[in-house]
Each structure stands twice: as structure tokens, then as C-alpha cells.
Design a protein around this motif. Structure first.
Motif, PDB file in Angstrom:
ATOM      1  N   LEU A 129       0.597  -0.678   0.033  1.00 45.07           N
ATOM      2  CA  LEU A 129      -0.218   0.011  -0.022  1.00 45.07           C
ATOM      3  C   LEU A 129       0.552   1.188  -0.131  1.00 45.07           C
ATOM      4  N   PHE A 130       2.547   1.612   0.686  1.00 42.17           N
ATOM      5  CA  PHE A 130       2.935   2.577   0.975  1.00 42.17           C
ATOM      6  C   PHE A 130       3.320   2.839  -0.710  1.00 42.17           C
ATOM      7  N   GLY A 131       4.353   1.566  -0.860  1.00 36.93           N
ATOM      8  CA  GLY A 131       4.546   1.428  -2.258  1.00 36.93           C
ATOM      9  C   GLY A 131       3.936   2.278  -3.692  1.00 36.93           C
ATOM     10  N   GLN A 132       2.197   1.954  -3.696  1.00 30.71           N
ATOM     11  CA  GLN A 132       1.090   2.062  -4.330  1.00 30.71           C
ATOM     12  C   GLN A 132       0.831   3.947  -4.054  1.00 30.71           C
ATOM     13  N   PHE A 133       0.890   4.147  -3.094  1.00 28.19           N
ATOM     14  CA  PHE A 133       1.008   5.644  -2.545  1.00 28.19           C
ATOM     15  C   PHE A 133       1.785   5.941  -3.522  1.00 28.19           C
ATOM     16  N   LEU A 134       2.968   5.630  -3.319  1.00 23.94           N
ATOM     17  CA  LEU A 134       4.453   6.154  -3.759  1.00 23.94           C
ATOM     18  C   LEU A 134       4.154   6.849  -5.069  1.00 23.94           C
ATOM     19  N   THR A 135       3.248   6.041  -5.616  1.00 27.99           N
ATOM     20  CA  THR A 135       3.237   5.428  -7.149  1.00 27.99           C
ATOM     21  C   THR A 135       2.189   6.540  -7.864  1.00 27.99           C
ATOM     22  N   ILE A 136       1.746   7.675  -7.260  1.00 27.84           N
ATOM     23  CA  ILE A 136       0.968   8.362  -6.998  1.00 27.84           C
ATOM     24  C   ILE A 136       0.944   9.867  -6.886  1.00 27.84           C
ATOM     25  N   VAL A 137       2.280   9.566  -5.893  1.00 28.43           N
ATOM     26  CA  VAL A 137       2.836  10.960  -5.576  1.00 28.43           C
ATOM     27  C   VAL A 137       4.190  11.621  -6.484  1.00 28.43           C
ATOM     28  N   GLY A 138       4.827  10.191  -7.168  1.00 24.43           N
ATOM     29  CA  GLY A 138       6.240   9.878  -7.624  1.00 24.43           C
ATOM     30  C   GLY A 138       5.089  10.565  -8.948  1.00 24.43           C
ATOM     31  N   GLY A 139       4.275   9.967  -9.799  1.00 21.90           N
ATOM     32  CA  GLY A 139       3.563  10.448 -11.040  1.00 21.90           C
ATOM     33  C   GLY A 139       2.915  11.871 -10.758  1.00 21.90           C
ATOM     34  N   ILE A 140       2.177  12.659  -9.487  1.00 27.47           N
ATOM     35  CA  ILE A 140       1.978  13.639 -10.262  1.00 27.47           C
ATOM     36  C   ILE A 140       3.837  14.474  -9.617  1.00 27.47           C
ATOM     37  N   ILE A 141       4.758  14.251  -9.333  1.00 23.99           N
ATOM     38  CA  ILE A 141       6.158  14.878  -9.714  1.00 23.99           C
ATOM     39  C   ILE A 141       5.793  14.766 -10.749  1.00 23.99           C
ATOM     40  N   ALA A 142       6.388  13.877 -11.332  1.00 22.18           N
ATOM     41  CA  ALA A 142       7.034  13.717 -12.975  1.00 22.18           C
ATOM     42  C   ALA A 142       5.780  15.380 -13.203  1.00 22.18           C
ATOM     43  N   ALA A 143       4.154  14.436 -13.118  1.00 24.69           N
ATOM     44  CA  ALA A 143       3.750  15.036 -14.672  1.00 24.69           C
ATOM     45  C   ALA A 143       3.727  16.371 -14.298  1.00 24.69           C
ATOM     46  N   THR A 144       4.240  17.041 -13.281  1.00 23.59           N
ATOM     47  CA  THR A 144       3.748  18.628 -13.457  1.00 23.59           C
ATOM     48  C   THR A 144       5.076  19.299 -13.089  1.00 23.59           C
ATOM     49  N   ALA A 145       6.368  18.487 -13.927  1.00 26.82           N
ATOM     50  CA  ALA A 145       8.091  19.031 -13.754  1.00 26.82           C
ATOM     51  C   ALA A 145       7.748  20.133 -14.761  1.00 26.82           C
ATOM     52  N   ASN A 146       8.728  21.253 -14.202  1.00 25.70           N
ATOM     53  CA  ASN A 146       8.369  22.518 -15.480  1.00 25.70           C
ATOM     54  C   ASN A 146      10.569  22.264 -15.007  1.00 25.70           C
ATOM     55  N   SER A 147      11.012  21.538 -14.894  1.00 30.32           N
ATOM     56  CA  SER A 147      12.901  21.249 -15.007  1.00 30.32           C
ATOM     57  C   SER A 147      13.317  20.326 -15.137  1.00 30.32           C
ATOM     58  N   MET A 148      14.270  20.124 -15.047  1.00 30.00           N
ATOM     59  CA  MET A 148      14.955  18.933 -15.447  1.00 30.00           C
ATOM     60  C   MET A 148      15.411  18.384 -13.958  1.00 30.00           C
ATOM     61  N   ASP A 149      14.894  18.930 -12.836  1.00 32.85           N
ATOM     62  CA  ASP A 149      15.511  18.286 -11.734  1.00 32.85           C
ATOM     63  C   ASP A 149      14.171  17.986 -11.129  1.00 32.85           C
ATOM     64  N   GLN A 150      12.792  18.764 -11.027  1.00 34.52           N
ATOM     65  CA  GLN A 150      11.517  17.565 -10.793  1.00 34.52           C
ATOM     66  C   GLN A 150      11.647  16.960 -12.006  1.00 34.52           C
ATOM     67  N   LEU A 151      12.302  16.461 -12.613  1.00 29.77           N
ATOM     68  CA  LEU A 151      11.888  15.360 -13.910  1.00 29.77           C
ATOM     69  C   LEU A 151      11.878  14.281 -13.201  1.00 29.77           C
ATOM     70  N   ILE A 152      13.432  14.476 -12.898  1.00 33.08           N
ATOM     71  CA  ILE A 152      14.399  13.445 -12.324  1.00 33.08           C
ATOM     72  C   ILE A 152      13.441  13.079 -10.710  1.00 33.08           C
ATOM     73  N   ALA A 153      13.213  14.668  -9.967  1.00 32.91           N
ATOM     74  CA  ALA A 153      13.589  13.714  -9.053  1.00 32.91           C
ATOM     75  C   ALA A 153      11.804  12.636  -8.718  1.00 32.91           C
ATOM     76  N   GLY A 154      11.110  13.617  -9.781  1.00 37.30           N
ATOM     77  CA  GLY A 154       9.317  12.137  -9.287  1.00 37.30           C
ATOM     78  C   GLY A 154       9.839  10.983 -10.070  1.00 37.30           C
ATOM     79  N   GLU A 155      11.031  10.808 -11.296  1.00 37.60           N
ATOM     80  CA  GLU A 155      11.310   9.263 -11.886  1.00 37.60           C
ATOM     81  C   GLU A 155      11.736   8.148 -10.524  1.00 37.60           C
ATOM     82  N   VAL A 156      12.659   9.506  -9.801  1.00 35.95           N
ATOM     83  CA  VAL A 156      13.197   8.762  -8.366  1.00 35.95           C
ATOM     84  C   VAL A 156      12.802   8.334  -7.554  1.00 35.95           C
ATOM     85  N   VAL A 157      10.898   8.967  -7.253  1.00 36.65           N
ATOM     86  CA  VAL A 157      10.542   8.507  -6.385  1.00 36.65           C
ATOM     87  C   VAL A 157       9.375   7.467  -7.005  1.00 36.65           C
TER      88      VAL A 157
END
Length: 567
Positions: free
Chosen positions: A104-132
Motif C-alpha cells: 500500500l505504501f509503494g502504491q501511494f508513492l506511485t501516485i506521488v511520483g507520478g504527480i511530481i513528474a507530470a507537473t515537472a517544469n524543470s529537469m531536476d523535478q522530472l528526475i526527482a519524480g522518476e526517483v520516487v
């Protein structure tokens, strides 16, 4: 001496410090052979639905396929390194707290990581989303252990093939879908898919997946066991891997291989990484002593993963550099690669328990992968059919290999450490993929960067091009190869002559791929030798079930059967 006794489910159990343990908790072989009913218990709706919701979030790997190619080295590598850490940590934690809360925790992180990457406006944010997302896939892959527990031993291959079905369904049209999104929509769509599947799986798992609590034979509480985990070792793992990958990618690209800027990260990273393996109790050393039943699988999946994940990135590039920059055609020409992954990951593993002789299956699959990646060295700009055939036959075995490793290990490792075992195989698979991608991609880049200009220069000399015009010519031809329409206007040459330079450039890239695929052969040879050493677990393909779910669907089935018996 405590003696085994029979539990309510019919399985014998061992008695340890006033705690009754399932028979497979400490001895999976005894459980498989002795708790082997003549008929398979009815597979309840809870088991079917749990299998559905547990594996669906593995589709977050789609984000790496669609959104992570050719943007930054640290997008795929950061994802791979984070996934490796997630695998190793989550496996052990799930053995302590149970699979449900971890998944359940991993599935929650899937949602969080997807939100971070989908809203990325910089390379750093996109990389952070992929890491999550990488961490989430490592954690959610505890589902491999969860599914293995709830189905009969003989059906573990089928159950694990279902996990790959969810990914392979997208892998078949993956490149075509990716290029279409990039051309006609947005790469952000891939992350919207991650968010949707993560939410779907989180809700489903929350509602239907209720495995029993893990027994505590030593009298310790869950938190006492958790506090004993080595957090320093986990930090050493991720930092060592990150530093090592940085040095590996820098060598021959940013810095020369002989420079301190390359050697120091390589030496420091591998030293810290190996140091973590020695001191961190997340990796119980007694598992590695099970040499033919477990240790060889770790090395095997590492070596096989090195080549497969590198190829997954290079296959589309081969079509681009050798044949066409048309994104739709690249997607179409990549269909055989995706179809082969579906065949090797889904259809063949369904037959594992019928074929048996798992060690021979592993040998054949590794030989096949090694052989056809070697044959890929014969690819040229003039044999597209050969390229597609090699992609199909070389990419087919890896899913088969991976599921054979998961299945074999799960039949040989005690149930108390099933999460650790699954985590270790996933960790080394991901680490192998990250390392292999860097090594083989670096080989291709460095060879092609030398070979392409040399071939262009030789062609230019034969056509009496002035030496001062050659650098612009080299740049123009390279841009033409990747589909920049205005590149040819940078130089004033007849179309027929221009075609000679395009052909020379493609031959230069073909030479780069040739050296790369030849360099992959030793890794495949090592993997095949490891497969030879694996002990065949076929005799443990029995009707034994490790864990019976404890939730409403199951109780309703039991109550109905009891009522029938009373009547």
C-alpha cells in the motif's frame, strides 16, 4: 525437542518458543513435499482480485519507457538505482510488517511520483519524480512475494507471469505509443497513466488483500525487529551505487577513463557499495550459502539484466541511426521486440511447471539471449529484417529468465525470508540493468563518436571537400540522420553526393552497434554458466500453498462449505 503438528489448514507446523509456525516458515522443501494435498483448494475471489490489484502498479515502469528516454542520464539511472534500493529495503520490511502495509505504501508513492513528474517544469523535478517512481516500483514489487505465497507451488510460474502480463501488454506497442505521444500529445501523459493505475491499485489492494500476520518466533515486536535494520547500510547502498554510476557514465564522455575525476567515483562507489553488502543485515548471509539454489540466481539475473536493459534503450536508437528518423516507423519496426517480451514474459512462463527441468530452461534461455545479441553484431543499414528478427529473438528470453529465477528462489527459500529473497533478485536485476545500460551505451557512444567522423572524412576526401568545411559537414549529416529537415541546407551538395555521406554515417553507427553487441557476449556467457550450476527445483511443484488469505471473501467460502457439510 518440539515436534511438528497439524494446523487447521491441514499443514504441519513446527513449534518454536511457544509459537506455532507454518511448515514452510523454516523449511520450504519439507512443506512442498509433505503439505501436498491430492486436490488443489478452490482459488477464491480474494486470491484472484488480490493478484489483479497487487501487480497493476508495476506499470509505473511505463513512465521510464515513455518519459525517460534521451532526456538525461539520471532519469533512467536514477530510476534504476532507486528501484534497486526499494527492492532490497521493502523485501525485508515486508517480512517484518507483512506484505499489505508495504505494498500500500509503494502504491501511494506511485501516485506521488507520478504527480511530481507530470507537473515537472524543470529537469531536476522530472528526475526527482522518476526517483520516487523508482522507489515505488521497488517497494510494490514485494507483490512478487505476495502472489507467490497465495497460490499453489505448481502455479507460481503462472501467477508471476500475470505480473509480467500487465507490463508486457504495454511493452508490445510501447515504442510506437511513446513516439506518438511525444509527437502528437505530451510525454506527461505517461505519468498521468501512472497516477491513474496507482490510485486504482491502491484502492483495490486496500479493499481485498488481507494476508495473515507474520509469526514472531523470537518474541520480538515488529518495531524491535525494524529498529535492528541497518539504516546506515541502506544509505551506503544508494550513495555507493549513485557515485559508481556517475563515474561509469563520466568515463570517456565527460572525462577520460584515466583521469582522477573518473577513477575516484568508480573506486569510491564500488567500495562503499560492496561494504554495504558485507555489513548490512538486510542481506542475510545464510541465503548466499545456498549456492545452487539461490546465489547463482543472483549473479545470473544481474548479468542477464545488464544486456537486456541496455538493449531496451539501444534498440530504438539502432532503428533511428541505421534506417529512419520517422517516429511512427521506429514504433512499427520496434513491435517485434515488444511482442517477443510478451511471449517470453507471459506465455512461456505459464508452461514452466509443465515443462519442468527448470535448470535446462534457464540454460536454454540464457544461451538464446547471448546468441542472438551476438548475431545483432551483423546488423547493417541494409538489412532491416535482420535487425527486427534479432530484436525479437534476443529480447524474448529475459522475462522467462527473470520469472524462472523468482520461481526457483521462492521454492528454495524459507517463507520467513521470502520478501528478502524477492527483494535481492529484484535489486540485482535493477543494479545489473543500471550498470549494463551505462557500460554498453558508453561503448556505443564512444565507438560511434570516433567512427562516424572518420567515415565522413574519408568520403569527403574522395569528393574533394575542403578541410575547413568538414566540421560543418559532419554536424549536418548527423542532424540529418536524426531527422532535422533543415540540416542539409548547412552545406551545398548535390542530393546524390549527400546520399554517400548519409550512408557513410549510418555505416559508422552500425560499427558502433557491432562492437557493443560483441561486448555483450561475455556477460551472457557468465549468466549461462551460472544457469548450469542451478539445482532443478521441479520436484517442489506441488499443491502446497504457503499462505491462506484471511478476509471476507475467504471466510464466506469457508462458511458456505461448513454449512454444506453440516447439512
Amino acid at each position: 525437542m518440539d515436534h511438528p503438528k497439524t494446523t487447521e489448514s491441514g499443514a504441519r507446523a513446527t513449534h518454536h518458543e511457544n509459537v506455532d509456525l507454518p511448515l514452510g516458515y523454516e523449511d520450504p522443501h519439507q512443506a512442498a513435499l509433505e503439505d501436498n494435498p491430492d486436490h488443489i483448494e478452490k482459488i477464491t475471489a480474494s486470491v484472484i482480485l488480490s493478484a489483479l490489484f497487487l501487480v497493476t502498479p508495476i506499470l509505473v515502469q511505463l513512465s521510464e519507457r515513455l518519459g525517460g528516454e534521451d532526456i538525461s542520464f539520471w532519469i533512467p539511472s536514477g530510476w534504476g538505482a532507486a528501484a534497486a534500493v526499494g527492492f532490497s529495503v521493502a523485501g525485508r520490511v515486508s517480512d517484518i510488517f507483512g506484505r499489505r502495509v508495504v505494498i500500500l505504501f509503494g502504491q501511494f508513492l506511485t501516485i506521488v511520483g507520478g504527480i511530481i513528474a507530470a507537473t515537472a517544469n524543470s529537469m531536476d523535478q522530472l528526475i526527482a519524480g522518476e526517483v520516487v517512481l523508482g522507489v515505488s516500483i521497488g517497494i510494490v514489487s514485494v507483490a512478487y512475494a505476495g502472489i507467490s505465497e497465495i497460490v499453489p507451488n505448481k502455479f507460481r510460474g503462472i501467477a508471476l507471469a500475470w505480473t509480467e502480463f500487465n507490463l508486457a501488454t504495454w511493452a508490445t506497442p510501447g515504442t510506437l505509443l511513446a513516439t506518438t505521444l511525444l509527437d502528437d500529445a505530451s510525454w506527461r501523459v505517461s505519468f498521468y497513466l501512472c497516477i491513474g493505475y496507482g490510485a486504482f491499485s491502491f484502492i483495490g489492494t486496500f479493499l481485498v488483500y488481507f494476508p495473515p500476520s507474520h509469526p514472531r518466533p523470537d518474541g520480538k515486536t515488529k518495531w524491535q525487529e525494524f529498529k535492528e535494520l541497518d539504516s546506515i547500510g541502506a544509505f551506503m547502498f544508494i550513495s555507493g551505487l549513485a557515485v559508481f554510476l556517475y563515474g561509469l557514465n563520466s568515463g570517456g564522455n565527460t572525462y577520460p577513463w584515466s583521469s582522477a575525476s573518473t577513477l575516484m567515483p568508480l573506486i569510491l562507489g564500488v567500495s562503499v557499495f560492496l561494504g554495504r553488502l558485507v555489513i548490512d543485515p538486510l542481506f542475510p548471509w545464510y541465503l548466499f550459502k545456498i549456492f545452487r539454489e539461490f546465489s547463482m540466481l543472483i549473479v545470473l539475473v544481474f548479468m542477464a539484466g545488464m544486456v537486456f536493459f541496455a538493449a531496451a534503450a539501444l534498440n530504438a536508437q539502432a532503428i533511428l541511426y541505421l534506417h529512419t528518423p520517422d517516429s511512427v516507423k521506429i514504433g512499427i519496426y520496434s513491435l517485434p521486440s515488444g511482442a517477443s517480451q510478451f511471449l517470453g514474459s507471459v506465455l512461456i512462463p505459464v508452461l514452466v511447471h509443465y515443462i519442468k527441468h527448470v535448470h535446462f530452461q534457464l540454460i536454454f534461455a540464457n544461451l538464446m539471449q547471448t546468441l542472438f545479441f551476438g548475431f545483432a553484431a551483423l546488423i547493417t543499414p541494409n538489412n532491416l529484417g535482420w535487425l527486427m528478427a534479432c530484436q525479437f529473438l534476443a529480447m524474448l528470453p529475459f522475462g522467462w529468465i527473470t520469472l524462472l529465477c523468482y520461481t526457483t528462489a521462492s521454492l528454495n527459500v524459507p517463507q520467513r525470508d521470502l520478501g528478502v529473497e524477492i527483494g535481492l533478485i529484484g535489486t540485482f536485476r535493477s543494479v545489473g540493468g543500471a550498470v549494463g545500460s551505462v557500460i554498453l551505451s558508453s561503448i556505443f557512444t564512444q565507438v560511434a563518436d570516433k567512427e562516424v567522423p572518420q567515415r565522413i572524412i574519408r568520403t569527403a576526401t574522395n569528393n574533394f571537400i575542403a578541410s575547413e568545411d568538414i566540421p560543418i559537414l559532419v554536424q549536418a549529416v548527423k542532424l540529418t540522420i536524426v531527422g532535422v529537415p533543415t540540416a542539409q541546407s548547412m552545406v551545398n551538395l548535390p542530393a546524390q553526393v549527400w546520399g554517400f555521406y548519409v550512408e557513410a554515417t549510418r555505416l559508422g553507427y552500425a560499427h558502433g552497434f557491432r562492437i557493443t553487441w560483441i561486448a555483450s557476449i561475455p556477460f551472457g556467457v557468465v549468466a549461462t554458466l551460472c544457469a548450469v550450476c542451478v539445482r532443478d527445483p521441479s520436484k517442489y511443484f506441488t499443491n502446497h500453498v504457503e499462505v491462506h488469505l484471511e478476509e471476507s471473501f475467504k471466510r464466506k467460502d469457508i462458511d458456505a462449505e461448513s454449512k454444506e457439510n453440516v447439512e
